[in-house]
Design an enzyme around this catalytic site. Sequence first.
Site, PDB file in Angstrom:
ATOM      1  CD  GLU A 147      38.689  38.856  65.381  1.00 28.15           C
ATOM      2  OE1 GLU A 147      37.494  38.518  65.481  1.00 28.15           O
ATOM      3  OE2 GLU A 147      39.039  40.009  65.114  1.00 28.15           O
ATOM      4  CG  HIS A 148      39.222  32.933  65.943  1.00 29.19           C
ATOM      5  ND1 HIS A 148      38.387  32.018  65.349  1.00 29.19           N
ATOM      6  CD2 HIS A 148      39.819  33.609  64.939  1.00 29.19           C
ATOM      7  CE1 HIS A 148      38.496  32.135  64.024  1.00 29.19           C
ATOM      8  NE2 HIS A 148      39.350  33.097  63.751  1.00 29.19           N
ATOM      9  CB  SER A 170      30.178  40.458  59.430  1.00 28.60           C
ATOM     10  OG  SER A 170      31.065  39.876  60.311  1.00 28.60           O
ATOM     11  CG  ASP A 199      30.669  38.057  62.675  1.00 24.36           C
ATOM     12  OD1 ASP A 199      31.470  38.538  63.490  1.00 24.36           O
ATOM     13  OD2 ASP A 199      30.979  37.179  61.851  1.00 24.36           O
TER      14      ASP A 199
HETATM   15  C1  GLA Z   1      33.861  35.089  62.321  1.00 25.64           C
HETATM   16  C2  GLA Z   1      32.670  34.541  63.111  1.00 25.64           C
HETATM   17  C3  GLA Z   1      32.559  35.214  64.475  1.00 25.64           C
HETATM   18  C4  GLA Z   1      33.890  35.176  65.214  1.00 25.64           C
HETATM   19  C5  GLA Z   1      35.032  35.645  64.315  1.00 25.64           C
HETATM   20  C6  GLA Z   1      36.372  35.454  64.955  1.00 25.64           C
HETATM   21  O1  GLA Z   1      33.656  36.430  62.001  1.00 25.64           O
HETATM   22  O2  GLA Z   1      31.479  34.707  62.387  1.00 25.64           O
HETATM   23  O3  GLA Z   1      31.540  34.600  65.219  1.00 25.64           O
HETATM   24  O4  GLA Z   1      34.127  33.895  65.722  1.00 25.64           O
HETATM   25  O5  GLA Z   1      35.040  34.962  63.071  1.00 25.64           O
HETATM   26  O6  GLA Z   1      36.493  36.259  66.071  1.00 25.64           O
END
Ligand code: GLA
Length: 386
Positions: free
Chosen positions: A33-34, A125, A171
């Site tokens: 994540e991130h 998403s 996403d």
């Molecule tokens: C959101 C963003 C992704 C990703 C996540 C965190 O969903 O759209 O690109 O950065 O946060 O992992």
Amino acid sequence: MEQREAQELFAELFGGEAEDLFTAAGRINVIGEHVDYCGGKVFPAALNLRCNVYGRKTGGNVIRVAASDFKEVVTLEIDKLDSYKSLKWGNYQAGVAYYLQEAGTPIVGCDLLYDCTVPFGSGLSSSAAIEVSTAVALSEYAGVQYDKVQLALVSQKAENKYAGVNCGIMDQFASAMGKKDHAILLDCSTLEYEYVPLKLGDYCIVVANCNKPHNLVESKYNVRRHEVETALKEIRKVMPDLPCLAALTPKQFNEVKYLLSGVVSERAEHVVNECERVKKAVEALKAGDLVELGQLLNESHYSLRDLYEVTGRELDTLSALARKETDCLGSRMIGAGFGGCTISIVKKSAVDGFIRRVGKAYYDAIGYRAGFYETSIEDGITVSKL
Ligand code: GLA
């Protein structure tokens, strides 16, 4: 919404019948994540929660869009696609159409009815699902050969430059490229990917929405992105060839972290450790070691809470309550954070009790209810004739 109902609404809004159904998926992210916008590897999977687009080619010079829960028709003129950025609804579609057009796709007029079952603002998403389903609909109607990865990239561009959210590629990639019962190990710096069976034996993934009201997520997200870009810039003073933050090993990070100030250092530390966890999680899953996988999910959450600071009381409470359950192997927030969903690995036979107990304790602690979804892992883009 059933297909028949969608056709009725289509007739009411546009007249006539939809001829095609295009769908793209919402997603979870098992771990990583991130890190996508830092060039790291992520491990998402596409869901049965989807954006379904009922479409018909008209061949005119407008794209008309409407949604099942927003029964007004928004008209986008094909030769003015750059002028819809401030639309509250329809801006994602306009952005995708605009960047497809810019890349040489001959956009043609059509009517598109959106029935999105990905809950908005849930960290699953919904925006990527809207973008990717739009991209496939418009490409099909343009009659061009397309590549799903390219559609994901155009969709990301629309989100970055049209909607102003500086997201990574995770996403849109998952939404387009998902595969039934598999997670995608995606290297965000090269876009190389591998499908890994999401085989959890007696266990399953429970997705829970903390239902925190959606609040400034995009701007807080952009701040995080800026912080890690600062970290990379600083580190490059001593490692000029470092391609991205995710390329740093934990050992290298320890050697350069003196260059970074408090918060920036913590953000970078999260990225470096999270990338290690992704590797270990994929190995654990392949080896069938779900206890280890669960532990890594927990560690990911703690890092997002303490170092990246994107969780908040609601997500912390929801995942902590899940972790207390004996039949839960691990739990963490997914997506951008600041609200949205958690995933938990729960014994199949214990899911009902898990939902009941965690749901009640969450309500008692927070004052409103969490939502639990019945999810399955499905393909990304689908296209069918009606
Ligand atoms: C959101 C963003 C992704 C990703 C996540 C965190 O969903 O759209 O690109 O950065 O946060 O992992």
